[in-house]
Scaffold this motif. Structure first.
Motif, PDB file in Angstrom:
ATOM      1  N   PHE A   1      52.250 -43.602  54.036  1.00 23.27           N
ATOM      2  CA  PHE A   1      52.655 -43.675  53.268  1.00 23.27           C
ATOM      3  C   PHE A   1      53.654 -44.395  52.329  1.00 23.27           C
ATOM      4  O   PHE A   1      54.620 -42.894  52.830  1.00 23.27           O
ATOM      5  CB  PHE A   1      52.233 -42.618  52.147  1.00 23.27           C
ATOM      6  CG  PHE A   1      51.163 -42.427  51.481  1.00 23.27           C
ATOM      7  CD1 PHE A   1      50.251 -42.522  51.001  1.00 23.27           C
ATOM      8  CD2 PHE A   1      50.624 -40.914  52.765  1.00 23.27           C
ATOM      9  CE1 PHE A   1      49.461 -41.524  50.564  1.00 23.27           C
ATOM     10  CE2 PHE A   1      48.997 -40.421  52.929  1.00 23.27           C
ATOM     11  CZ  PHE A   1      48.714 -40.769  51.906  1.00 23.27           C
ATOM     12  N   PRO A   2      54.136 -45.359  51.762  1.00 23.32           N
ATOM     13  CA  PRO A   2      55.715 -45.763  51.036  1.00 23.32           C
ATOM     14  C   PRO A   2      55.857 -44.235  50.284  1.00 23.32           C
ATOM     15  O   PRO A   2      55.244 -43.709  49.881  1.00 23.32           O
ATOM     16  CB  PRO A   2      55.539 -47.254  50.451  1.00 23.32           C
ATOM     17  CG  PRO A   2      53.940 -47.266  50.403  1.00 23.32           C
ATOM     18  CD  PRO A   2      53.421 -46.513  50.771  1.00 23.32           C
ATOM     19  N   GLU A   3      57.319 -43.876  50.851  1.00 21.58           N
ATOM     20  CA  GLU A   3      58.019 -43.401  49.208  1.00 21.58           C
ATOM     21  C   GLU A   3      58.092 -43.642  47.651  1.00 21.58           C
ATOM     22  O   GLU A   3      57.231 -42.312  47.249  1.00 21.58           O
ATOM     23  CB  GLU A   3      60.082 -42.679  49.779  1.00 21.58           C
ATOM     24  CG  GLU A   3      60.404 -43.056  50.864  1.00 21.58           C
ATOM     25  CD  GLU A   3      62.051 -43.149  50.708  1.00 21.58           C
ATOM     26  OE1 GLU A   3      62.030 -43.082  50.047  1.00 21.58           O
ATOM     27  OE2 GLU A   3      61.858 -42.851  52.241  1.00 21.58           O
ATOM     28  N   SER A   4      57.422 -44.721  47.646  1.00 20.79           N
ATOM     29  CA  SER A   4      57.712 -44.980  45.595  1.00 20.79           C
ATOM     30  C   SER A   4      55.547 -44.312  45.432  1.00 20.79           C
ATOM     31  O   SER A   4      55.873 -43.727  44.769  1.00 20.79           O
ATOM     32  CB  SER A   4      57.108 -46.236  45.360  1.00 20.79           C
ATOM     33  OG  SER A   4      56.119 -47.003  46.041  1.00 20.79           O
TER      34      SER A   4
ATOM     35  N   CYS B   1      44.572 -40.314  61.774  1.00 20.44           N
ATOM     36  CA  CYS B   1      43.666 -39.006  62.709  1.00 20.44           C
ATOM     37  C   CYS B   1      43.371 -37.961  61.763  1.00 20.44           C
ATOM     38  O   CYS B   1      44.406 -38.044  61.036  1.00 20.44           O
ATOM     39  CB  CYS B   1      43.991 -39.147  63.943  1.00 20.44           C
ATOM     40  SG  CYS B   1      45.596 -38.532  64.374  1.00 20.44           S
ATOM     41  N   LEU B   2      42.696 -36.609  62.088  1.00 19.78           N
ATOM     42  CA  LEU B   2      43.087 -35.747  61.080  1.00 19.78           C
ATOM     43  C   LEU B   2      44.554 -34.916  61.557  1.00 19.78           C
ATOM     44  O   LEU B   2      45.034 -34.451  60.558  1.00 19.78           O
ATOM     45  CB  LEU B   2      41.460 -34.711  61.849  1.00 19.78           C
ATOM     46  CG  LEU B   2      41.645 -33.586  61.367  1.00 19.78           C
ATOM     47  CD1 LEU B   2      41.170 -33.729  60.154  1.00 19.78           C
ATOM     48  CD2 LEU B   2      40.705 -32.572  62.059  1.00 19.78           C
ATOM     49  N   SER B   3      44.780 -35.024  62.352  1.00 22.03           N
ATOM     50  CA  SER B   3      46.115 -33.890  62.848  1.00 22.03           C
ATOM     51  C   SER B   3      46.903 -34.717  61.539  1.00 22.03           C
ATOM     52  O   SER B   3      47.702 -33.657  60.806  1.00 22.03           O
ATOM     53  CB  SER B   3      47.009 -34.167  64.133  1.00 22.03           C
ATOM     54  OG  SER B   3      46.983 -35.847  64.236  1.00 22.03           O
ATOM     55  N   GLN B   4      47.340 -36.464  61.321  1.00 24.18           N
ATOM     56  CA  GLN B   4      48.130 -37.394  60.094  1.00 24.18           C
ATOM     57  C   GLN B   4      47.391 -36.746  59.275  1.00 24.18           C
ATOM     58  O   GLN B   4      48.294 -36.363  58.162  1.00 24.18           O
ATOM     59  CB  GLN B   4      48.268 -38.386  61.122  1.00 24.18           C
ATOM     60  CG  GLN B   4      48.525 -38.751  62.008  1.00 24.18           C
ATOM     61  CD  GLN B   4      49.010 -40.056  62.555  1.00 24.18           C
ATOM     62  OE1 GLN B   4      46.934 -41.034  62.322  1.00 24.18           O
ATOM     63  NE2 GLN B   4      49.765 -41.320  62.577  1.00 24.18           N
TER      64      GLN B   4
ATOM     65  N   VAL C   1      54.515 -40.357  43.663  1.00 24.72           N
ATOM     66  CA  VAL C   1      53.190 -40.221  42.245  1.00 24.72           C
ATOM     67  C   VAL C   1      52.382 -39.412  42.296  1.00 24.72           C
ATOM     68  O   VAL C   1      52.125 -39.140  41.623  1.00 24.72           O
ATOM     69  CB  VAL C   1      53.063 -42.391  42.486  1.00 24.72           C
ATOM     70  CG1 VAL C   1      51.737 -41.670  41.463  1.00 24.72           C
ATOM     71  CG2 VAL C   1      53.621 -42.980  41.902  1.00 24.72           C
ATOM     72  N   ILE C   2      51.973 -38.930  43.471  1.00 29.05           N
ATOM     73  CA  ILE C   2      50.717 -37.584  44.202  1.00 29.05           C
ATOM     74  C   ILE C   2      51.152 -36.911  44.575  1.00 29.05           C
ATOM     75  O   ILE C   2      50.370 -36.073  44.933  1.00 29.05           O
ATOM     76  CB  ILE C   2      49.498 -38.820  44.571  1.00 29.05           C
ATOM     77  CG1 ILE C   2      50.402 -39.480  46.295  1.00 29.05           C
ATOM     78  CG2 ILE C   2      49.300 -40.084  43.817  1.00 29.05           C
ATOM     79  CD1 ILE C   2      49.012 -40.080  46.847  1.00 29.05           C
ATOM     80  N   SER C   3      52.935 -36.390  44.264  1.00 25.63           N
ATOM     81  CA  SER C   3      53.037 -35.517  45.522  1.00 25.63           C
ATOM     82  C   SER C   3      53.264 -34.087  44.906  1.00 25.63           C
ATOM     83  O   SER C   3      53.910 -34.470  43.535  1.00 25.63           O
ATOM     84  CB  SER C   3      53.732 -35.699  46.642  1.00 25.63           C
ATOM     85  OG  SER C   3      54.814 -35.683  45.722  1.00 25.63           O
TER      86      SER C   3
ATOM     87  N   LEU D   1      48.864 -33.952  53.911  1.00 28.06           N
ATOM     88  CA  LEU D   1      48.252 -32.991  52.374  1.00 28.06           C
ATOM     89  C   LEU D   1      49.124 -31.773  52.601  1.00 28.06           C
ATOM     90  O   LEU D   1      49.222 -31.334  51.320  1.00 28.06           O
ATOM     91  CB  LEU D   1      46.799 -32.010  53.213  1.00 28.06           C
ATOM     92  CG  LEU D   1      45.378 -33.286  52.684  1.00 28.06           C
ATOM     93  CD1 LEU D   1      44.250 -32.381  53.704  1.00 28.06           C
ATOM     94  CD2 LEU D   1      44.997 -33.573  51.780  1.00 28.06           C
ATOM     95  N   LYS D   2      49.984 -31.396  53.582  1.00 26.27           N
ATOM     96  CA  LYS D   2      50.744 -30.295  53.455  1.00 26.27           C
ATOM     97  C   LYS D   2      52.239 -30.801  52.714  1.00 26.27           C
ATOM     98  O   LYS D   2      52.858 -29.534  51.923  1.00 26.27           O
ATOM     99  CB  LYS D   2      50.812 -29.882  54.936  1.00 26.27           C
ATOM    100  CG  LYS D   2      50.145 -28.650  55.347  1.00 26.27           C
ATOM    101  CD  LYS D   2      50.373 -28.110  56.975  1.00 26.27           C
ATOM    102  CE  LYS D   2      50.811 -28.547  57.766  1.00 26.27           C
ATOM    103  NZ  LYS D   2      51.477 -28.160  59.206  1.00 26.27           N
ATOM    104  N   ARG D   3      52.551 -32.666  52.706  1.00 26.18           N
ATOM    105  CA  ARG D   3      53.986 -33.106  52.143  1.00 26.18           C
ATOM    106  C   ARG D   3      53.029 -33.137  50.703  1.00 26.18           C
ATOM    107  O   ARG D   3      53.744 -32.662  49.755  1.00 26.18           O
ATOM    108  CB  ARG D   3      53.689 -34.165  52.708  1.00 26.18           C
ATOM    109  CG  ARG D   3      54.972 -33.791  53.978  1.00 26.18           C
ATOM    110  CD  ARG D   3      55.132 -35.439  53.920  1.00 26.18           C
ATOM    111  NE  ARG D   3      54.810 -36.554  54.705  1.00 26.18           N
ATOM    112  CZ  ARG D   3      53.988 -36.991  55.138  1.00 26.18           C
ATOM    113  NH1 ARG D   3      53.386 -36.873  55.864  1.00 26.18           N
ATOM    114  NH2 ARG D   3      52.758 -38.092  54.552  1.00 26.18           N
TER     115      ARG D   3
END
Length: 380
Positions: free
Chosen positions: A286-289, A322-325, A293-295, A330-332
């Motif tokens: 994910f780029p920071e920009s 992969c699943l761990s990523q 927008v979605i966090s 999701l946590k971020r």
């Protein structure tokens, strides 16, 4: 799993408060009795008015329901495909089976696809957008290699009469190689005067499609002859920029550029006014920009994030999460709910949703694997 006896063939499946209408083909008969398998991920879902609240299963005691609908909702998200580019089952698992055989893929030989959540076509989402009490618009995101199969299975099941507009995330085979089959969902005209379907895409994707489907982009190729019985499409360019939204069939979309490998840009999309939905089916970073927008810590928490989880595990630096990523993302981002898509044959729908139920309880984010044919009623 919770098994209920039912004399009716119409039974609601509950998962992460989403309702899926089951059909007769999704039931089983044993010793003269009819059984319907119901998975209930949330622990405290709000019951349908007039019905007694069901006791949740141990499979999902940890999940808290988040409402995405209100009374009288008419819009919905329909998952036409939730698999990776190879789709599931993987052909090599069937023509050269391993010892022991691949559990997920071998199910394809014994369980019909409409009863098998591990049968996955290329990722694709259909948005059934109810603009008014009697008007629906049907917006299709991606048209991959398995599009025709998706039409025959899920357009008919969910009674989808047409496609009003198309949005393309990128130009890879699993996103565009079904474009020729769009003609199968358009009215036939021997003179090709059918109203074209608008297709929203980046300049890079359009340039690639001009090479793959030159006969569908004849307006960009001077001197090309007009052909009969081909898909009628109108190409509309969009920007790879979160600050440049566009409108398709009356619904606004915000492009969400992400990396799909370090040298390739994929476009996800954010849409919805009453609830915020983000769809990203291919991503490696994910780029920071875009992340802002979605966090929840940025521009605001999304109500539903549909995100890729291609493999169970894998080396860093690939083109897919992969699943761990995915779970770290999701946590971020911290969406209210998440549905995972783009899965390969490493994922078993039931076993991995058991794992995700435990993860959801621990992290406080309701998440599960989506499945082909899943219909999510939602306010847009």
């Amino acid at each position: 799993m919770l098994c209920l006896h039912s004399k009716s063939w119409n039974v609601f499946f509950f998962s992460l408060p989403f309702c899926i209408l089951a059909s007769k083909s999704m039931t089983k008969e044993r010793n003269g009795q009819i059984f319907v398998i119901i998975l209930i991920p949330p622990s405290k879902f709000k019951p349908i008015k007039g019905r007694k609240k069901e006791k949740p299963s141990t499979y999902s005691e940890t999940m808290e329901s988040q409402n995405l609908t209100s009374n009288g909702v008419g819009s919905a998200l329909i998952f036409l495909g939730t698999g990776n580019s190879s789709a599931v089952p993987h052909p090599m698992c069937l023509i050269q089976p391993s010892d022991p055989p691949c559990h997920v893929c071998s199910q394809a030989l014994s369980v019909p696809p409409d009863q098998n959540p591990n049968y996955r076509c290329n990722t694709s989402l259909l948005i059934d957008y109810q603009q008014s009490s009697d008007e629906h618009k049907y917006i299709l995101i991606d048209v991959g290699k398995t599009f025709r199969e998706q039409v025959l299975r899920w357009f008919t099941f969910h009674k989808i009469p047409r496609v009003d507009s198309i949005i393309l995330t990128h130009e890879h085979a699993d996103a565009v190689l079904g474009l020729d089959d769009i003609r199968s969902v358009q009215s036939f005209s021997p003179t090709n005067d059918t109203d074209p379907i608008p297709v929203y895409l980046s300049q890079f994707t359009l340039d690639s499609i001009c090479l793959k489907f030159h006969y569908l982009t004849k307006e960009r190729l001077p001197g090309a002859k007009k052909k009969k019985s081909i898909a009628q499409l109108e190409w509309r360019k969009i920007e790879e920029d979160c600050q440049r939204p566009f409108v398709a069939s009356g619904l606004q979309f915000v492009p969400l550029p992400v990396m799909h490998g370090e040298d390739y840009i994929y476009l996800g999309f954010l849409f919805g006014e009453k609830v915020r939905i983000a769809y990203i089916s291919d991503v490696s970073r994910f780029p920071e920009s875009t992340e802002y927008v979605i966090s929840k810590a940025g521009a605001g928490q999304v109500d539903l994030l549909i995100l890729e989880a291609s493999r169970k595990s894998g080396p860093p630096g690939g083109a897919h999460f992969c699943l761990s990523q995915t779970l770290e993302a999701l946590k971020r981002l911290c969406p209210k709910q998440a549905l995972l898509t783009g899965m390969g044959h490493e994922f078993d729908h039931y076993k991995d949703n058991e794992f995700l139920a435990k993860w959801s309880k621990r992290e406080g984010i309701a998440v599960q694997l989506a499945r082909d044919g899943l219909r999510v009623p939602i306010d847009l």
